[in-house]
Enzyme design. Structure first.
Site, PDB file in Angstrom:
ATOM      1  N   LYS A  22       0.838  -1.214   0.000  1.00 13.21           N
ATOM      2  CA  LYS A  22       0.000   0.000   0.000  1.00 13.21           C
ATOM      3  C   LYS A  22       0.866   1.254   0.000  1.00 13.21           C
ATOM      4  CE  LYS A  22      -1.449   1.496   4.143  1.00 13.21           C
ATOM      5  NZ  LYS A  22      -1.127   2.865   4.561  1.00 13.21           N
ATOM      6  N   ASN A  23       1.874   1.280   0.860  1.00  7.75           N
ATOM      7  CA  ASN A  23       2.651   2.517   1.010  1.00  7.75           C
ATOM      8  C   ASN A  23       3.587   2.791  -0.156  1.00  7.75           C
ATOM      9  OD1 ASN A  23       1.307   3.013   3.339  1.00  7.75           O
ATOM     10  ND2 ASN A  23       2.975   2.437   4.723  1.00  7.75           N
ATOM     11  N   ARG A  92      -4.721  10.578   5.138  1.00  9.77           N
ATOM     12  CA  ARG A  92      -3.700  11.633   5.183  1.00  9.77           C
ATOM     13  C   ARG A  92      -2.777  11.583   3.962  1.00  9.77           C
ATOM     14  NH1 ARG A  92      -0.177  12.716   7.868  1.00  9.77           N
ATOM     15  NH2 ARG A  92      -0.646  14.570   9.037  1.00  9.77           N
ATOM     16  N   CYS A 116      -3.643  12.277  13.733  1.00 10.33           N
ATOM     17  CA  CYS A 116      -4.395  11.032  13.656  1.00 10.33           C
ATOM     18  C   CYS A 116      -4.079  10.224  14.900  1.00 10.33           C
ATOM     19  CB  CYS A 116      -4.100  10.261  12.380  1.00 10.33           C
ATOM     20  SG  CYS A 116      -2.536   9.429  12.379  1.00 10.33           S
ATOM     21  N   ARG A 121       1.533  14.386  13.452  1.00  9.31           N
ATOM     22  CA  ARG A 121       1.858  14.230  12.041  1.00  9.31           C
ATOM     23  C   ARG A 121       1.763  15.522  11.226  1.00  9.31           C
ATOM     24  NH1 ARG A 121      -0.451   8.669   9.871  1.00  9.31           N
ATOM     25  NH2 ARG A 121       1.391   8.827   8.566  1.00  9.31           N
ATOM     26  N   PRO A 122       2.629  16.489  11.557  1.00 11.24           N
ATOM     27  CA  PRO A 122       2.629  17.743  10.792  1.00 11.24           C
ATOM     28  C   PRO A 122       3.124  17.534   9.363  1.00 11.24           C
ATOM     29  CG  PRO A 122       4.500  17.671  12.292  1.00 11.24           C
ATOM     30  CD  PRO A 122       3.680  16.437  12.577  1.00 11.24           C
ATOM     31  N   ILE A 123       2.896  18.531   8.501  1.00 12.68           N
ATOM     32  CA  ILE A 123       3.412  18.440   7.113  1.00 12.68           C
ATOM     33  C   ILE A 123       4.366  19.596   6.811  1.00 12.68           C
ATOM     34  CG2 ILE A 123       1.496  17.100   6.126  1.00 12.68           C
ATOM     35  CD1 ILE A 123       0.574  19.933   4.984  1.00 12.68           C
ATOM     36  N   ASP A 124       4.915  20.183   7.888  1.00 10.76           N
ATOM     37  CA  ASP A 124       5.794  21.342   7.704  1.00 10.76           C
ATOM     38  C   ASP A 124       6.963  21.054   6.753  1.00 10.76           C
ATOM     39  OD1 ASP A 124       6.494  19.599   9.870  1.00 10.76           O
ATOM     40  OD2 ASP A 124       8.076  20.998  10.445  1.00 10.76           O
ATOM     41  N   LEU A 125       7.484  19.835   6.803  1.00 12.81           N
ATOM     42  CA  LEU A 125       8.656  19.535   5.971  1.00 12.81           C
ATOM     43  C   LEU A 125       8.287  19.427   4.485  1.00 12.81           C
ATOM     44  CD1 LEU A 125      10.317  16.959   8.400  1.00 12.81           C
ATOM     45  CD2 LEU A 125      10.915  19.365   8.087  1.00 12.81           C
ATOM     46  N   ASP A 310       5.995   0.592  11.693  1.00  9.34           N
ATOM     47  CA  ASP A 310       4.776  -0.096  11.249  1.00  9.34           C
ATOM     48  C   ASP A 310       4.739  -1.568  11.665  1.00  9.34           C
ATOM     49  OD1 ASP A 310       3.993   2.260  10.123  1.00  9.34           O
ATOM     50  OD2 ASP A 310       4.354   1.667   8.045  1.00  9.34           O
ATOM     51  N   LEU A 332       9.416   7.125  16.413  1.00  7.16           N
ATOM     52  CA  LEU A 332       8.950   7.942  15.289  1.00  7.16           C
ATOM     53  C   LEU A 332       7.670   8.712  15.565  1.00  7.16           C
ATOM     54  CD1 LEU A 332      11.047   6.087  13.771  1.00  7.16           C
ATOM     55  CD2 LEU A 332       9.749   6.692  11.762  1.00  7.16           C
ATOM     56  N   ARG A 402      -8.218  -0.647   5.426  1.00  5.37           N
ATOM     57  CA  ARG A 402      -7.453   0.385   4.723  1.00  5.37           C
ATOM     58  C   ARG A 402      -6.130  -0.151   4.189  1.00  5.37           C
ATOM     59  NH1 ARG A 402      -7.024   5.942   7.786  1.00  5.37           N
ATOM     60  NH2 ARG A 402      -5.663   6.172   5.997  1.00  5.37           N
TER      61      ARG A 402
HETATM   62  C1  EPZ Z   1       4.780   6.936   6.147  1.00  2.32           C
HETATM   63  O1  EPZ Z   1       4.048   7.991   6.765  1.00  2.32           O
HETATM   64  C2  EPZ Z   1       3.875   5.735   6.133  1.00  2.32           C
HETATM   65  N1  EPZ Z   1       2.678   6.057   5.369  1.00  2.32           N
HETATM   66  C3  EPZ Z   1       3.521   5.322   7.547  1.00  2.32           C
HETATM   67  O2  EPZ Z   1       2.756   4.132   7.498  1.00  2.32           O
HETATM   68  C4  EPZ Z   1       4.814   5.032   8.323  1.00  2.32           C
HETATM   69  O3  EPZ Z   1       4.496   4.747   9.659  1.00  2.32           O
HETATM   70  C5  EPZ Z   1       5.741   6.243   8.254  1.00  2.32           C
HETATM   71  O4  EPZ Z   1       5.965   6.625   6.874  1.00  2.32           O
HETATM   72  C6  EPZ Z   1       7.098   5.996   8.901  1.00  2.32           C
HETATM   73  O5  EPZ Z   1       7.720   4.909   8.302  1.00  2.32           O
HETATM   74  C7  EPZ Z   1       2.701   6.017   4.043  1.00  2.32           C
HETATM   75  O6  EPZ Z   1       3.700   5.716   3.424  1.00  2.32           O
HETATM   76  C8  EPZ Z   1       1.428   6.333   3.334  1.00  2.32           C
HETATM   77  P1  EPZ Z   1       6.952  10.389   7.931  1.00  2.32           P
HETATM   78  P2  EPZ Z   1       4.560   9.488   6.685  1.00  2.32           P
HETATM   79  O7  EPZ Z   1       6.736  11.671   7.213  1.00  2.32           O
HETATM   80  O8  EPZ Z   1       5.204   9.699   5.380  1.00  2.32           O
HETATM   81  C9  EPZ Z   1       7.432  13.675  11.339  1.00  2.32           C
HETATM   82  C10 EPZ Z   1       0.940   2.710   8.002  1.00  2.32           C
HETATM   83  O9  EPZ Z   1       0.571   2.143   9.048  1.00  2.32           O
HETATM   84  N2  EPZ Z   1       7.143  14.672  10.311  1.00  2.32           N
HETATM   85  O10 EPZ Z   1       8.144   9.577   7.554  1.00  2.32           O
HETATM   86  O11 EPZ Z   1       3.433  10.363   7.070  1.00  2.32           O
HETATM   87  C11 EPZ Z   1       6.236  12.792  11.644  1.00  2.32           C
HETATM   88  O12 EPZ Z   1       5.340  13.410  12.532  1.00  2.32           O
HETATM   89  C12 EPZ Z   1       1.401   4.154   8.001  1.00  2.32           C
HETATM   90  O13 EPZ Z   1       0.928   2.166   6.891  1.00  2.32           O
HETATM   91  C13 EPZ Z   1       7.261  16.013  10.616  1.00  2.32           C
HETATM   92  O14 EPZ Z   1       7.589  16.402  11.743  1.00  2.32           O
HETATM   93  O15 EPZ Z   1       5.646   9.495   7.842  1.00  2.32           O
HETATM   94  C14 EPZ Z   1       6.905  11.564  12.210  1.00  2.32           C
HETATM   95  O16 EPZ Z   1       7.215  11.774  13.553  1.00  2.32           O
HETATM   96  C15 EPZ Z   1       1.173   4.841   9.301  1.00  2.32           C
HETATM   97  N3  EPZ Z   1       6.984  16.938   9.644  1.00  2.32           N
HETATM   98  C16 EPZ Z   1       8.195  11.459  11.404  1.00  2.32           C
HETATM   99  O17 EPZ Z   1       8.403  12.776  10.853  1.00  2.32           O
HETATM  100  C17 EPZ Z   1       6.620  16.569   8.375  1.00  2.32           C
HETATM  101  O18 EPZ Z   1       6.390  17.451   7.534  1.00  2.32           O
HETATM  102  C18 EPZ Z   1       8.161  10.469  10.254  1.00  2.32           C
HETATM  103  O19 EPZ Z   1       6.994  10.684   9.482  1.00  2.32           O
HETATM  104  C19 EPZ Z   1       6.521  15.199   8.080  1.00  2.32           C
HETATM  105  C20 EPZ Z   1       6.803  14.265   9.064  1.00  2.32           C
END
Ligand code: EPZ
Length: 423
Positions: A22-23, A92, A116, A121-125, A310, A332, A402
């Site tokens: 899925k991912n 998301r 969630c 889970r911010p998107i600032d980056l 995960d 994480l 999902r």
């Molecule tokens: C992906 O989420 C996966 N989802 C998640 O799988 C997985 O847990 C995660 O990566 C970590 O491996 C998909 O691929 C669709 P991140 P993602 O950005 O991309 C912080 C599942 O169960 N962060 O790598 O959203 C964030 O809060 C799901 O299948 C910021 O601070 O994860 C986290 O602490 C759940 N700012 C860390 O980084 C940002 O702009 C890693 O998140 C983005 C992230």
């Protein structure tokens, strides 16, 4: 609402074929926005998140045909660049359309995904990355509204101060059609990111450093990508790990087919620590052989190639029946322990202190009514239920739907007593 009823303590046996990831599939689907021609994606898992993203693409004006794990997507006539709240609030990962929409159409607005069950889970980056490439970003009425300069996004140096999978994917897609070269420093190295980068290369962008934390993307300067060959989604490493945990906790020999063994190495290592052995490994198959008694395990989650967050909940379920106390540290996500109280309802003895869970061993788990809280927490409850004495009813399984392709069907084939019911 559907729920799963599991009668535990039955041995499993046989082979299970692992579905597409899925991912990995989600960013590949988003990347089709970068093309104005047909794109064929194969080995898509039959899960709700995939259907949600395909629905979003249709709403944007894409032509989508989806059947039997395969999709044909044509984004030639996209006529909207707005990902609305109703879709983003369901999933998301819809944020993944931000980079490709902006890169190809020079504008995008995406409803701001909230937090969630597993964290803020911010998107600032993601936003910093597109800003570095010249985009102007505003927040308006709950939407991220981004505009690229008239001449399009420009190559830039993006330094992520934290490793982010989705952020790296959005930056890659934004850079693919940009003018000039983008460097992404501290990029995520997950296999799903690797496959996206490979897809972009197949389409005419040039990504260097694939699989490392430093990516260099030569953009096409506004030229849409062209994916001439079908793209086959990689096997789901988390689904594979989940079935291995099911084999371990039920002391059953299971054979996994259609895996990528390299992608599940840390999962294999941790199961070996717990006393499991593995037979007949090839690059795509593997048989797990559990020991007489599972041993404790210590886990710290980390970015790939470290132990995946995960898989944390699933190992916690298995560790409840180990010989000694296990420790799991979640690094994480700040709130990824909602399964603890539900596992304790099944008779587990798990204590939480900050981001560390201590799993004290118990002699047996006992069936109960429990509630799924997020995708991986749900599969941890299924794992525990398979080993629990008596019947467990797992509610709110829309979380499972999902991300796990035909879970109960695959488990029934392995001999599990699991049925989907309606309440
Ligand atoms: C992906 O989420 C996966 N989802 C998640 O799988 C997985 O847990 C995660 O990566 C970590 O491996 C998909 O691929 C669709 P991140 P993602 O950005 O991309 C912080 C599942 O169960 N962060 O790598 O959203 C964030 O809060 C799901 O299948 C910021 O601070 O994860 C986290 O602490 C759940 N700012 C860390 O980084 C940002 O702009 C890693 O998140 C983005 C992230």
């Amino acid at each position: 609402m559907d729920y799963l009823e599991v009668e535990g303590q039955h041995k499993l046996n046989g082979e299970v074929v692992i579905s597409g990831a899925k991912n990995a599939a989600l960013p590949l689907i988003a990347a089709t926005i970068l093309s104005d021609k047909d794109v064929i994606l194969k080995n898509l898992p039959d899960v709700v998140d995939i259907k949600t993203l395909l629905k979003l693409l249709k709403m944007l004006g894409a032509e989508v045909e989806y059947d039997n794990h395969q999709a044909r997507i044509n984004c030639a006539n996209i006529n909207s660049t707005k990902a609305i709240y109703e879709i983003v609030s369901q999933m998301r990962a819809s944020i993944l359309v931000l980079g490709p929409l902006l890169s190809r159409f020079k504008e995008a607005s995406v409803s701001l995904p909230g937090g969630c069950a597993i964290g803020q889970r911010p998107i600032d980056l993601h936003l910093k990355a597109i800003e570095a490439m010249g985009a102007e970003v505003k927040l308006e009425q709950g939407y991220v509204v981004a505009k690229a300069p008239q001449e399009g996004l420009r190559g830039a140096k993006i330094i992520f101060d934290k490793v982010t999978v989705g952020g790296t994917e959005n930056a890659l897609m934004a850079a693919a059609m940009a003018n000039g070269v983008t460097e992404i420093v501290n990029a995520a190295r997950e296999p799903e990111v690797v496959q996206l980068a490979q897809m972009l290369n197949m389409g005419g962008a040039k990504v260097e450093g694939i699989g490392t934390s430093k990516l260099k993307v030569h953009g096409t300067g506004g030229e849409p990508l062209h994916f001439k060959e079908p793209i086959e989604v990689i096997p789901d490493r988390i689904e594979a790990g989940t079935y291995l945990c099911m084999g371990a906790i039920t002391y059953s020999e299971l054979t996994l087919k259609n895996i990528n063994i390299e992608h599940i190495q840390t999962t294999i290592d941790k199961l070996e620590d717990m006393g499991c052995s593995f037979e007949n490994p090839t690059s795509t198959t593997l048989t797990i052989k559990p020991p007489k008694q599972l041993k404790k395990v210590n886990i710290v989650t980390a970015e790939y190639p470290g132990f995946p967050t995960d898989m944390q909940a699933q190992f916690m379920a298995v560790a409840t029946l180990a010989d000694e106390e296990s420790l799991i540290e979640e690094r994480l996500f700040e709130n990824r322990f909602m399964h603890v109280s539900e596992l304790n309802r099944l008779g587990a003895d798990i204590w939480l202190k900050g981001n560390v869970a201590a799993i004290k061993p118990v002699d047996e788990l006992i069936g109960a009514d429990v509630m799924a809280t997020d995708l991986r927490a749900s599969s941890a409850l299924v794992i525990a239920a398979l080993a629990a004495k008596g019947t467990t009813r797992i509610r709110r399984i829309y979380h499972l739907d999902r991300g796990y392709d035909r879970l109960e069907e695959k488990l029934q084939k392995l001999g599990a007593k699991i049925v989907r019911k309606k309440s």
